[in-house]
Write a protein that holds these residues in place. Structure first.
Motif, mmCIF file in Angstrom:
data_model
loop_
_atom_site.group_PDB
_atom_site.id
_atom_site.type_symbol
_atom_site.label_atom_id
_atom_site.label_comp_id
_atom_site.label_asym_id
_atom_site.label_seq_id
_atom_site.Cartn_x
_atom_site.Cartn_y
_atom_site.Cartn_z
ATOM 1 N N MET A 2 0.838 -1.176 0.000
ATOM 2 C CA MET A 2 0.000 0.000 0.000
ATOM 3 C C MET A 2 0.887 1.244 0.000
ATOM 4 O O MET A 2 1.832 1.344 0.770
ATOM 5 N N ILE A 3 0.541 2.189 -0.850
ATOM 6 C CA ILE A 3 1.305 3.431 -0.948
ATOM 7 C C ILE A 3 0.735 4.456 0.024
ATOM 8 O O ILE A 3 -0.478 4.656 0.095
ATOM 9 N N ARG A 4 1.628 5.089 0.766
ATOM 10 C CA ARG A 4 1.246 6.134 1.721
ATOM 11 C C ARG A 4 2.031 7.391 1.378
ATOM 12 O O ARG A 4 3.091 7.319 0.767
ATOM 13 N N PRO A 5 1.542 8.550 1.819
ATOM 14 C CA PRO A 5 2.339 9.754 1.595
ATOM 15 C C PRO A 5 3.613 9.717 2.425
ATOM 16 O O PRO A 5 3.737 8.945 3.381
ATOM 17 N N SER A 6 4.533 10.576 2.075
ATOM 18 C CA SER A 6 5.777 10.675 2.833
ATOM 19 C C SER A 6 5.466 11.015 4.289
ATOM 20 O O SER A 6 4.575 11.821 4.562
ATOM 21 N N PRO A 7 6.195 10.431 5.236
ATOM 22 C CA PRO A 7 5.953 10.753 6.647
ATOM 23 C C PRO A 7 6.447 12.141 7.040
ATOM 24 O O PRO A 7 6.169 12.608 8.142
ATOM 25 N N MET A 8 7.161 12.827 6.136
ATOM 26 C CA MET A 8 7.620 14.190 6.409
ATOM 27 C C MET A 8 7.522 15.013 5.129
ATOM 28 O O MET A 8 7.970 14.590 4.073
ATOM 29 N N LEU A 9 6.918 16.190 5.259
ATOM 30 C CA LEU A 9 6.772 17.120 4.142
ATOM 31 C C LEU A 9 7.302 18.465 4.609
ATOM 32 O O LEU A 9 6.930 18.947 5.679
ATOM 33 N N THR A 10 8.155 19.083 3.792
ATOM 34 C CA THR A 10 8.835 20.301 4.218
ATOM 35 C C THR A 10 8.471 21.475 3.335
ATOM 36 O O THR A 10 8.528 21.388 2.111
ATOM 37 N N GLY A 11 8.105 22.590 3.988
ATOM 38 C CA GLY A 11 7.827 23.841 3.297
ATOM 39 C C GLY A 11 8.792 24.909 3.766
ATOM 40 O O GLY A 11 9.780 24.620 4.447
ATOM 41 N N ASP A 12 8.491 26.152 3.428
ATOM 42 C CA ASP A 12 9.331 27.273 3.850
ATOM 43 C C ASP A 12 9.107 27.631 5.316
ATOM 44 O O ASP A 12 10.039 28.000 6.022
ATOM 45 N N VAL A 13 7.846 27.543 5.777
ATOM 46 C CA VAL A 13 7.480 27.935 7.137
ATOM 47 C C VAL A 13 7.276 26.723 8.026
ATOM 48 O O VAL A 13 7.609 26.742 9.205
ATOM 49 N N VAL A 14 6.727 25.647 7.469
ATOM 50 C CA VAL A 14 6.332 24.488 8.258
ATOM 51 C C VAL A 14 7.053 23.222 7.816
ATOM 52 O O VAL A 14 7.520 23.117 6.690
ATOM 53 N N VAL A 15 7.090 22.285 8.728
ATOM 54 C CA VAL A 15 7.434 20.904 8.424
ATOM 55 C C VAL A 15 6.264 20.076 8.947
ATOM 56 O O VAL A 15 5.851 20.232 10.104
ATOM 57 N N LEU A 16 5.718 19.242 8.081
ATOM 58 C CA LEU A 16 4.675 18.306 8.489
ATOM 59 C C LEU A 16 5.356 16.961 8.702
ATOM 60 O O LEU A 16 6.134 16.515 7.864
ATOM 61 N N ARG A 17 5.051 16.335 9.825
ATOM 62 C CA ARG A 17 5.649 15.026 10.083
ATOM 63 C C ARG A 17 4.764 14.231 11.017
ATOM 64 O O ARG A 17 3.934 14.793 11.742
ATOM 65 N N ARG A 18 4.962 12.939 10.950
ATOM 66 C CA ARG A 18 4.238 12.084 11.876
ATOM 67 C C ARG A 18 4.699 12.407 13.293
ATOM 68 O O ARG A 18 5.868 12.692 13.533
ATOM 69 N N LEU A 19 3.758 12.367 14.195
ATOM 70 C CA LEU A 19 4.049 12.623 15.600
ATOM 71 C C LEU A 19 4.848 11.454 16.160
ATOM 72 O O LEU A 19 4.529 10.295 15.915
ATOM 73 N N ARG A 20 5.895 11.766 16.887
ATOM 74 C CA ARG A 20 6.688 10.725 17.526
ATOM 75 C C ARG A 20 6.044 10.357 18.872
ATOM 76 O O ARG A 20 5.439 11.214 19.525
ATOM 77 N N PRO A 21 6.177 9.113 19.305
ATOM 78 C CA PRO A 21 5.572 8.704 20.578
ATOM 79 C C PRO A 21 5.989 9.571 21.759
ATOM 80 O O PRO A 21 5.192 9.845 22.647
ATOM 81 N N ASP A 22 7.236 10.054 21.754
ATOM 82 C CA ASP A 22 7.705 10.865 22.876
ATOM 83 C C ASP A 22 7.169 12.298 22.837
ATOM 84 O O ASP A 22 7.443 13.088 23.737
ATOM 85 N N GLU A 23 6.384 12.637 21.803
ATOM 86 C CA GLU A 23 5.841 13.989 21.689
ATOM 87 C C GLU A 23 4.366 14.099 22.090
ATOM 88 O O GLU A 23 3.792 15.175 22.026
ATOM 89 N N VAL A 24 3.770 13.005 22.489
ATOM 90 C CA VAL A 24 2.348 13.028 22.809
ATOM 91 C C VAL A 24 2.052 14.036 23.920
ATOM 92 O O VAL A 24 1.100 14.809 23.829
#
Length: 187
Positions: A1-23
Motif C-alpha cells: 500500500m502506498i502512503r504519503p511521505s511521513p515528512m513534508l517540508t515547506g518554507d514555514v512548516v514541516v509536516l511530520r508524523r508525531l513521535r511517541p515521545d511527543e504526545v
C-alpha cells in the motif's frame, strides 16, 4: 500500500508524523489552543480531556498503518503548532483535509502552506482524483485557505457534517480541487 511521505517540508512548516515521545507536548499545545479552537472544532467544544488527545494519537497512528487516514503534526521552528490530516470520509477517489493551529501560529501562512503540502501529497497517491476542504460559513479564516489554493466551492449544506459549535452558523461550505485542476495550476 502506498502512503504519503511521513515528512513534508515547506518554507514555514514541516509536516511530520508525531513521535511517541511527543504526545505530552501535543497535549500541552491542545490545552493552550482549546479556547481558540472551541468556537470552530466540535472535538474542542466540550470539556478538554488530555486522555482524548492520547486516544486521538493512537487512533491516527492505527489509521495511518491501515492506509485510511494520514495525520501530521504541523511544526514551526521544530515545535508542534497544530495538526493536519488527509481523511478518507468523502468517498472513493477523494480525501478531505482537516486542520487546526495553535493561535500563536495563526496569520503566518502556516495553515495555507501545510494544506498546500498535503494537497500535493494527496495527488501523489494512486487513485486520488479530488481533495475537499469543509468549513462553516462563519469561519472566514478557514475559507481563505481553499480560495487561495485554487479550490472551487461546490456546495453549502445544512445540517453540517459535525455538531455545530459556538462560533458556527451551521452551514458547511465544501471546496474541491481535482487532480486535473491541480496539475493545470502547478508551477
Amino acid at each position: 500500500m502506498i502512503r504519503p511521505s511521513p515528512m513534508l517540508t515547506g518554507d514555514v512548516v514541516v509536516l511530520r508524523r508525531l513521535r511517541p515521545d511527543e504526545v505530552e507536548a501535543l497535549v500541552r499545545v491542545v490545552e493552550e489552543a482549546v479556547p481558540h479552537l472551541r468556537p470552530w472544532m466540535a472535538w474542542a467544544a466540550g470539556e478538554f480531556d488530555p486522555d482524548s488527545v492520547r486516544e486521538h494519537v493512537a487512533e491516527t497512528e492505527a489509521k495511518w498503518e491501515a492506509g485510511t487516514e494520514f495525520t501530521y503534526a504541523i511544526t514551526v521552528g521544530g515545535k508542534i503548532a497544530g495538526r493536519i490530516g488527509l481523511m478518507s470520509r468523502v468517498g472513493e477517489g477523494g480525501l478531505e483535509i482537516g486542520y487546526w493551529l495553535h493561535p500563536a501560529h495563526v496569520g503566518i501562512g502556516a495553515a495555507t502552506e501545510s494544506t498546500s503540502l498535503l494537497v500535493k501529497a494527496a495527488f501523489e497517491l494512486p487513485g486520488i482524483e479530488f481533495v475537499d476542504i469543509v468549513h462553516d460559513t462563519a469561519n472566514v479564516r478557514s475559507e481563505a485557505i481553499p480560495r487561495k489554493l485554487g479550490f472551487t466551492e461546490i456546495s453549502r449544506t445544512s445540517p453540517p457534517q459535525e455538531p455545530i459549535t459556538s462560533g458556527e452558523d451551521g452551514v458547511d461550505v465544501r471546496w474541491r480541487l481535482t487532480r486535473d485542476e491541480f496539475h493545470q495550476n502547478a508551477p
